[in-house]
Write a protein that holds these residues in place. Structure first.
Motif, PDB file in Angstrom:
ATOM      1  N   UNK B  37       0.828  -1.207   0.000  1.00  0.00           N
ATOM      2  CA  UNK B  37       0.000   0.000   0.000  1.00  0.00           C
ATOM      3  C   UNK B  37       0.866   1.262   0.000  1.00  0.00           C
ATOM      4  N   UNK B  38       1.731   1.368  -1.012  1.00  0.00           N
ATOM      5  CA  UNK B  38       2.372   2.646  -1.264  1.00  0.00           C
ATOM      6  C   UNK B  38       1.349   3.530  -1.954  1.00  0.00           C
ATOM      7  N   UNK B  39       1.743   4.703  -2.368  1.00  0.00           N
ATOM      8  CA  UNK B  39       0.754   5.632  -2.924  1.00  0.00           C
ATOM      9  C   UNK B  39       0.096   5.058  -4.174  1.00  0.00           C
ATOM     10  N   UNK B  40       0.864   4.391  -5.011  1.00  0.00           N
ATOM     11  CA  UNK B  40       0.285   3.813  -6.228  1.00  0.00           C
ATOM     12  C   UNK B  40      -0.671   2.673  -5.880  1.00  0.00           C
ATOM     13  N   UNK B  41      -0.325   1.915  -4.868  1.00  0.00           N
ATOM     14  CA  UNK B  41      -1.180   0.813  -4.455  1.00  0.00           C
ATOM     15  C   UNK B  41      -2.529   1.305  -3.951  1.00  0.00           C
ATOM     16  N   UNK B  42      -2.512   2.424  -3.240  1.00  0.00           N
ATOM     17  CA  UNK B  42      -3.768   2.971  -2.738  1.00  0.00           C
ATOM     18  C   UNK B  42      -4.633   3.453  -3.894  1.00  0.00           C
ATOM     19  N   UNK B  43      -4.005   4.122  -4.854  1.00  0.00           N
ATOM     20  CA  UNK B  43      -4.755   4.577  -6.034  1.00  0.00           C
ATOM     21  C   UNK B  43      -5.394   3.382  -6.733  1.00  0.00           C
ATOM     22  N   UNK B  44      -4.610   2.347  -6.886  1.00  0.00           N
ATOM     23  CA  UNK B  44      -5.093   1.144  -7.563  1.00  0.00           C
ATOM     24  C   UNK B  44      -6.290   0.561  -6.815  1.00  0.00           C
ATOM     25  N   UNK B  45      -6.170   0.496  -5.505  1.00  0.00           N
ATOM     26  CA  UNK B  45      -7.238  -0.098  -4.706  1.00  0.00           C
ATOM     27  C   UNK B  45      -8.495   0.768  -4.728  1.00  0.00           C
ATOM     28  N   UNK B  46      -8.329   2.080  -4.611  1.00  0.00           N
ATOM     29  CA  UNK B  46      -9.501   2.968  -4.637  1.00  0.00           C
ATOM     30  C   UNK B  46     -10.232   2.840  -5.966  1.00  0.00           C
ATOM     31  N   UNK B  47      -9.480   2.827  -7.050  1.00  0.00           N
ATOM     32  CA  UNK B  47     -10.109   2.712  -8.370  1.00  0.00           C
ATOM     33  C   UNK B  47     -10.874   1.400  -8.486  1.00  0.00           C
ATOM     34  N   UNK B  48     -10.267   0.338  -7.997  1.00  0.00           N
ATOM     35  CA  UNK B  48     -10.928  -0.967  -8.069  1.00  0.00           C
ATOM     36  C   UNK B  48     -12.203  -0.985  -7.224  1.00  0.00           C
ATOM     37  N   UNK B  49     -12.141  -0.383  -6.046  1.00  0.00           N
ATOM     38  CA  UNK B  49     -13.328  -0.339  -5.179  1.00  0.00           C
ATOM     39  C   UNK B  49     -14.432   0.468  -5.847  1.00  0.00           C
ATOM     40  N   UNK B  50     -14.068   1.607  -6.424  1.00  0.00           N
ATOM     41  CA  UNK B  50     -15.069   2.443  -7.089  1.00  0.00           C
ATOM     42  C   UNK B  50     -15.752   1.668  -8.214  1.00  0.00           C
ATOM     43  N   UNK B  51     -14.964   0.978  -8.999  1.00  0.00           N
ATOM     44  CA  UNK B  51     -15.534   0.240 -10.130  1.00  0.00           C
ATOM     45  C   UNK B  51     -16.388  -0.934  -9.665  1.00  0.00           C
ATOM     46  N   UNK B  52     -15.882  -1.651  -8.701  1.00  0.00           N
ATOM     47  CA  UNK B  52     -16.569  -2.864  -8.272  1.00  0.00           C
ATOM     48  C   UNK B  52     -17.885  -2.548  -7.575  1.00  0.00           C
ATOM     49  N   UNK B  53     -17.848  -1.559  -6.678  1.00  0.00           N
ATOM     50  CA  UNK B  53     -19.038  -1.285  -5.872  1.00  0.00           C
ATOM     51  C   UNK B  53     -19.912  -0.180  -6.467  1.00  0.00           C
ATOM     52  N   UNK B  54     -19.390   0.543  -7.456  1.00  0.00           N
ATOM     53  CA  UNK B  54     -20.212   1.510  -8.158  1.00  0.00           C
ATOM     54  C   UNK B  54     -20.451   2.811  -7.422  1.00  0.00           C
ATOM     55  N   UNK B  55     -19.477   3.287  -6.699  1.00  0.00           N
ATOM     56  CA  UNK B  55     -19.585   4.625  -6.094  1.00  0.00           C
ATOM     57  C   UNK B  55     -18.236   5.324  -6.235  1.00  0.00           C
ATOM     58  N   UNK B  56     -18.271   6.625  -5.992  1.00  0.00           N
ATOM     59  CA  UNK B  56     -17.041   7.422  -6.077  1.00  0.00           C
ATOM     60  C   UNK B  56     -16.524   7.715  -4.679  1.00  0.00           C
ATOM     61  N   UNK B  57     -15.225   7.657  -4.531  1.00  0.00           N
ATOM     62  CA  UNK B  57     -14.595   7.989  -3.255  1.00  0.00           C
ATOM     63  C   UNK B  57     -14.147   9.441  -3.314  1.00  0.00           C
TER      64      UNK B  57
END
Lengths: 297, 82
Positions: B37-57
């Motif tokens: 969970x470096x900065x790129x890892x967090x970006x990756x995870x947030x994007x995946x969560x947004x896409x999977x669950x269908x909301x914006x962070x």
């Protein structure tokens, strides 16, 4: 393509947009041909040539991004590729090829570089299936193509840190720091690396800079707390107060923190004697970094 | 939809955590504990969560301690899905 040539090409394209006379179009074409000829000499030792049928284009150049990035991303770097699941049309079997195509067209495409690094780590093969070259090669090509792009060095450092090559990661981060000393994301990642290296004083210095500039992720702080190494930054001196012998102003503190890593033996004592004030946040720092991203075009 | 199970899959896929993701509990620390969970890892995870669950962070939601533990992240996702 060298930096001066890049500027020439950019200037030529911009000029063409403003004044599309036949003469300026001819000049632009001549400059582009000259630049392409220069690129033909840009072999990257052990990693092929930068010459490509489409491009190579610069991910940090607004004109290149405007004119060429959308079509490349549409067909080769959509969300599925970035997530290592595969392109919506071409599917997972083309993942390596799609990443490779993107990085041949845009050698310093930050997200594609990060994805290529993740793909190789996940596949445990070098090169990863379909990628043609190793992730290390794509980073070397990016650095050769855009030597002043600090984000390339940072993303390379992140890849190396994930791989466990901490010393090499530090080299990349420090190189990036020379180019983008104001990047709070870089200070954050550098702090994480120092903490992994158990250089806690240096890690804390980087944390203070990052958080003092509004960086939102608390991971570095949490990491230092867990290691019993977190301290709040010293309070800023009151306006007009006479600094005592041990006090430093913010710019000097930042200089001290960034130069400390270069002398690893003395880093701890230096960090103790010149504890930095948190850097003054730039006016746009919080919105730009609130959702941590690299410098997207 | 089981948020916790989906979240484990997203963590496993996007941070290449493998079996480590499946063994996570609510108290498992994320930010500051996972090297991925470096900065790129967090970006990756947030994007995946947004896409999977269908909301914006939103930006300020990232700045909160949302990513402290698996439990706080699961609670955050559940609240956004509610």
């Amino acid at each position: 393509m060298s930096a001066p040539l890049q500027k020439l090409v950019t200037a030529a394209i911009d000029h063409r947009r403003v004044c599309a006379s036949a003469a300026t179009v001819a000049l632009a074409i001549a400059v582009l041909a000259f630049a392409r000829a220069g690129a033909q000499g840009m072999d990257v030792p052990g990693c092929g040539t930068l010459v490509n049928a489409y491009g190579p284009y610069d991910y940090t150049n607004p004109a290149d991004v405007r004119d060429h990035l959308p079509i490349v991303e549409q067909f080769h770097f959509d969300r599925g590729v970035d997530a290592l699941k595969g392109h919506a049309q071409s599917g997972p079997q083309s993942l390596g090829g799609d990443l490779a195509y993107t990085l041949r067209a845009f050698p310093n495409h930050h997200r594609a570089l990060d994805a290529m690094g993740r793909y190789q780590l996940r596949s445990k093969q070098a090169p990863a299936p379909g990628a043609r070259l190793t992730a290390e090669c794509y980073f070397e090509r990016a650095m050769a193509f855009a030597p002043r792009d600090g984000v390339v060095h940072m993303v390379y450092g992140i890849y190396l840190a994930r791989k466990g090559d901490l010393d090499a990661a530090l080299d990349r981060y420090l190189e990036a720091l020379q180019m983008t000393p104001e990047s709070t994301e870089l200070h954050y990642n550098l702090g994480l690396l120092y903490a992994d290296m158990k250089r806690y004083d240096d890690a804390r210095d980087q944390a203070w800079i990052a958080y003092g500039s509004g960086f939102p992720l608390l991971g570095l702080r949490n990491k230092l707390v867990r290691a019993g190494q977190w301290r709040d930054p010293p309070p800023e001196p009151a306006p007009g107060a006479t600094p005592d012998a041990g006090a430093t102003d913010a710019p000097a503190a930042e200089d001290g923190s960034t130069s400390a890593p270069s002398s690893s033996g003395g880093a701890e004592s230096q960090a103790e004697s010149t504890e930095p004030e948190p850097a003054t946040p730039p006016t746009d720092a919080v919105p730009a970094e609130a959702k941590p991203v690299t410098e997207e075009p | 939809m089981n948020v916790a199970d989906d979240l484990k899959l997203l963590l496993a896929d996007n941070l290449q955590l493998g079996a480590r993701a499946q063994s996570m509990t609510r108290d498992s620390a994320l930010l500051g504990a996972l090297p991925e969970l470096d900065s790129q890892g967090v970006v990756q995870l947030i994007t995946a969560i947004e896409e999977h669950f269908g909301f914006a962070v939103a930006d300020d939601e990232v700045s909160a301690d949302t990513f402290a533990t698996f439990g706080t992240l699961a609670d955050f996702v559940a609240s956004k899905c509610a």
